[in-house]
Design an enzyme around this catalytic site. Structure first.
Site, PDB file in Angstrom:
ATOM      1  CD  GLU A 122      -3.265  -6.741  19.795  1.00 25.06           C
ATOM      2  OE1 GLU A 122      -4.085  -7.639  20.070  1.00 25.06           O
ATOM      3  OE2 GLU A 122      -3.473  -5.863  18.937  1.00 25.06           O
ATOM      4  CG  HIS A 128      -5.249  -7.133  -2.638  1.00 25.30           C
ATOM      5  ND1 HIS A 128      -4.880  -6.219  -1.681  1.00 25.30           N
ATOM      6  CD2 HIS A 128      -4.792  -8.324  -2.192  1.00 25.30           C
ATOM      7  CE1 HIS A 128      -4.227  -6.825  -0.709  1.00 25.30           C
ATOM      8  NE2 HIS A 128      -4.165  -8.113  -1.002  1.00 25.30           N
ATOM      9  CB  VAL A 136      -8.511  -0.714  26.149  1.00 25.19           C
ATOM     10  CG1 VAL A 136      -9.129   0.673  26.329  1.00 25.19           C
ATOM     11  CG2 VAL A 136      -7.053  -0.587  25.706  1.00 25.19           C
ATOM     12  CE  LYS A 161      -0.946   1.292   2.695  1.00 22.56           C
ATOM     13  NZ  LYS A 161      -2.109   1.651   3.509  1.00 22.56           N
ATOM     14  CG  LEU A 200       1.456  -2.271  14.072  1.00 23.15           C
ATOM     15  CD1 LEU A 200       1.988  -3.633  13.660  1.00 23.15           C
ATOM     16  CD2 LEU A 200       2.241  -1.736  15.271  1.00 23.15           C
ATOM     17  CB  VAL A 255      -2.580  -3.926   8.960  1.00 16.59           C
ATOM     18  CG1 VAL A 255      -2.064  -3.111   7.779  1.00 16.59           C
ATOM     19  CG2 VAL A 255      -2.183  -5.387   8.804  1.00 16.59           C
ATOM     20  CB  CYS A 270      -9.733   1.167  -0.496  1.00 19.07           C
ATOM     21  SG  CYS A 270      -8.042   0.863  -1.048  1.00 19.07           S
ATOM     22  N   GLY A 276     -18.817  -2.778   1.678  1.00 23.98           N
ATOM     23  CA  GLY A 276     -17.609  -2.699   2.482  1.00 23.98           C
ATOM     24  C   GLY A 276     -17.832  -2.772   3.977  1.00 23.98           C
ATOM     25  CG  HIS A 306      24.194  -9.050  -8.774  1.00 24.15           C
ATOM     26  ND1 HIS A 306      24.012  -9.195  -7.413  1.00 24.15           N
ATOM     27  CD2 HIS A 306      25.403  -8.450  -8.952  1.00 24.15           C
ATOM     28  CE1 HIS A 306      25.090  -8.714  -6.794  1.00 24.15           C
ATOM     29  NE2 HIS A 306      25.940  -8.256  -7.707  1.00 24.15           N
TER      30      HIS A 306
END
Length: 461
Positions: free
Chosen positions: A203, A317, A237, A51, A186, A183, A42, A144, A440
């Site tokens: 896909e 998480h 594929v 990220k 993309l 995920v 991660c 993992g 707001h």
């Protein structure tokens, strides 16, 4: 030979968090990691670096295409891919150093090398320099997962790569083929599309984002196509070849596709290689996942396992929550994870976030529900920031009004979903959210309006 109350194998999000909690509870703890940097997939080559690249590529695209509408003129815009990669690595190095500091702060003894179970209480640690052994009253497996591929297609590091390769390309591929519309595919497809690649997503299913709410997946597909991603759904594929300069992807019943890079993003498999599970008599299922009971105990009584190693949602998480629950159950008597309140997030633009049940799951289970939706285009903050694509969708039990699921596609969905996670965790109703004051102007008002929509009384639509 050193002896500990707890020996943790794997220093990813599940392992290092479990180690810290055990130390807080007064236990002697060792953690074994074969990589020099702590943090696992991660931190080193997954969530965090991807990220960083998503944020950098978003800024680049926004500067080139979004600033002008706000009266900001930019000229001479160009990519310094090396500097972008350096910034990514700087984030990783800083966070990994922070985890190393946490190990020292909590007096957790760290061992470097590959860990193999010699028996249910002894772990052999092998590095380039030496071999040593440690023993533990309890051993926690948190090794993992690793990227999976398709039969007959191997990772070669040049043409066919995993997400680890795709966060470190030395130049922008002219044409990137992504195999897998989940995920990882993309997110990284989005990074390189923003930086100038032609990106084609293949896909196998007839939809993207399997497992997420289908309505939001359809919305996402429409938006991603508009952004320039190309999709071939229902694409099986069958192989990848190369001529030394280009790769060719063959698809059953379709034309082959020639490209510069292939990102294999078809899922992950548990990382059990040379772990010594047989020697320790740890049972695995037919897919290779370690079998555990409700308290994460394996068939070897004093060995426990968490995270990607035991299957379920492969999320950092989720592994953290399991690590905490496992250790607390061991040493304080109680530990629990509410798997219905584990959110999932796709960090594209717009972001996509989900928690709880989807409409498809509720229909299949025969659970009666009410649905409330509200679009971001009707929200003042979203209009002001120019991020109006998407909506919030809440699913509430028809009789009790309790929130059963929440699904968001829109700006900062990954942050907004937290309110819905808390609502599900505490058994809140749609009425509870609707009656709670939301500042707001904020994006969170869309959640309030969706809650009002469950009962058909939205204010701003």
């Amino acid at each position: 030979m050193s002896k500990f109350d707890l020996v943790v194998i794997g220093a990813g999000p599940g392992g290092y968090v479990a180690a810290i909690r055990a130390a807080q509870l007064g236990k002697s703890v060792a953690i074994i990691e074969k990589e020099r940097q702590l943090g696992g997939t991660c931190l080193r080559v997954g969530c965090i670096p991807s990220k960083a690249l998503l944020e950098s590529s978003h800024l680049f695209e926004h500067a080139g295409h979004g600033f002008a509408s706000r009266g900001i003129k930019v000229s001479g815009l160009e990519i310094d891919l090396g500097a972008m990669m350096d910034q990514k690595q700087g984030v990783v190095d800083t966070l990994a150093g922070g985890i190393d500091g946490l190990m020292k702060k909590n007096k957790i003894e760290r061992f470097f090398g590959h860990a193999t179970l010699a028996n249910p209480t002894t772990v052999q640690i092998t590095s380039e320099d030496n071999t040593e052994e440690v023993t533990g009253d309890t051993i926690l497996l948190a090794t993992g997962s690793t990227p999976a591929s398709l039969p007959g297609i191997d990772f070669d590091g040049q043409f066919v790569g995993s997400s680890t390769d795709a966060i470190a390309y030395e130049e922008v591929p002219e044409h990137l083929v992504v195999i897998g519309g989940g995920v990882i595919g993309l997110e990284l497809g989005t990074v390189w599309r923003r930086l100038g690649s032609q990106v084609t997503v293949l896909e196998y299913l007839d939809r993207i984002l399997p497992g997420m709410d289908n309505e939001l997946a359809k919305d996402a597909l429409r938006i991603f196509k508009k952004q320039g991603l190309k999709f071939h759904l229902g694409a099986r594929v069958t192989g990848v070849t190369n001529d030394g300069t280009k790769a060719t992807v063959t698809v059953d019943g379709q034309d082959s596709i020639t490209c510069d890079k292939v990102l294999m993003a078809v899922g992950r498999r548990p990382n059990t290689e040379n772990l010594g599970l047989e020697a320790a008599k740890v049972e695995v299922d037919k897919r290779g996942f370690v079998v555990v009971d409700n308290h994460y105990k394996t068939s070897a009584g004093n060995i426990y396992a968490i995270g990607d190693l035991i299957g379920g949602a492969m999320l950092a998480h989720k592994a953290e929550e399991e690590g905490l629950a496992c250790v607390e159950q061991l040493y304080s008597g109680y530990g629990h994870v509410n798997y219905n309140a584990i959110p999932g997030v796709v960090y594209t633009d717009p972001e996509i976030a989900s928690v709880g049940k989807t409409e498809e799951e509720l229909k299949e289970a025969g659970i009666a529900y009410n649905k409330g939706t509200f679009p971001f285009i009707a929200n003042g903050r979203a209009k002001a920031s120019g991020t109006v694509d998407g909506k919030v969708k809440l699913l509430a039990h028809k009789e009790t009004d309790r929130i059963l699921g929440a699904h968001i596609i829109g700006p900062h969905a990954g942050e907004l979903i937290a309110e819905c996670v808390v609502a599900i965790e505490f058994g809140a109703s749609a009425e509870d959210i609707a009656r709670s004051s939301h500042a707001h102007p904020t994006l969170s008002e869309v959640i309030k309006e969706a809650a009002l929509a469950v009962d058909g009384r939205t204010i701003h639509m």
